[in-house]
Design an enzyme around this catalytic site. Structure first.
Site, mmCIF file in Angstrom:
data_model
loop_
_atom_site.group_PDB
_atom_site.id
_atom_site.type_symbol
_atom_site.label_atom_id
_atom_site.label_comp_id
_atom_site.label_asym_id
_atom_site.label_seq_id
_atom_site.Cartn_x
_atom_site.Cartn_y
_atom_site.Cartn_z
ATOM 1 N N HIS A 1 12.833 -14.891 13.473
ATOM 2 C CA HIS A 1 12.535 -14.775 14.911
ATOM 3 C C HIS A 1 11.041 -14.824 15.237
ATOM 4 C CE1 HIS A 1 16.578 -12.671 16.036
ATOM 5 N NE2 HIS A 1 16.748 -13.693 15.223
ATOM 6 N N CYS B 1 0.871 -1.181 0.000
ATOM 7 C CA CYS B 1 0.000 0.000 0.000
ATOM 8 C C CYS B 1 0.904 1.226 0.000
ATOM 9 C CB CYS B 1 -1.011 -0.019 1.152
ATOM 10 S SG CYS B 1 -0.371 0.244 2.812
#
Length: 157
Positions: free
Chosen positions: A98, A65
């Site tokens: 992670h 976007c």
């Protein structure tokens, strides 16, 4: 890899080059729009992109976007989605390694195609690190999501 991609009208100019790049790299791509610069609501596109990821019909999702912020907010409202807004390569691979991120959000107004290429490449090449600390944290995120759903449904523990 199967990639689900979409964005709003502000992301449209960057989404096309990303799709072409993904196809050149050999990925299967499903484009959920926007298909031109006519205004669309990014939550509708996020619902389609993330739905495909949730159902296992896509390995990863990409949202584009204007800034990437709205797309990230919308994607993270969908259970099972962990979306990250990334405009640099470090965040693009670390969010997967992670946090087991499955949707990448980028801002067409923020980065150009060359940076987007590197960000997307690092996001797609990254794999979740099964270090116990990362596994524990991702499990806690899933539990937070379940607890929020129970609260919305009025279910008491």
């Amino acid at each position: 890899m199967k990639i689900s991609i979409g964005g709003d009208h502000c992301g449209f100019p960057l989404k096309g080059p990303i799709i072409e790049m993904l196809k050149e790299w050999g990925h299967e791509v499903t484009d959920h729009g926007a298909f031109d610069t006519q205004p669309v609501d990014f939550p509708d596109v996020a619902h389609a992109v993330c739905g495909q990821v949730r159902r296992g019909e896509a390995d990863r999702g990409i949202m584009v976007c204007g800034t990437g912020v709205g797309a990230s907010i919308a994607a993270n409202k969908i259970p099972g989605i962990r979306a990250a807004l990334c405009h640099d390569v470090h965040c693009a691979h670390q969010c997967v390694e992670h946090d087991d991120t499955n949707v990448l959000c980028v801002g067409a107004w923020i980065i150009g195609i060359k940076t987007a290429e590197e960000v997307v490449r690092h996001f797609l090449d990254a794999r979740f690190d099964p270090d116990p600390a990362f596994v524990r944290r991702v499990a806690k995120l899933a539990e937070m999501e379940k607890q929020a759903a129970r609260e919305l449904l009025g279910i008491k523990d």
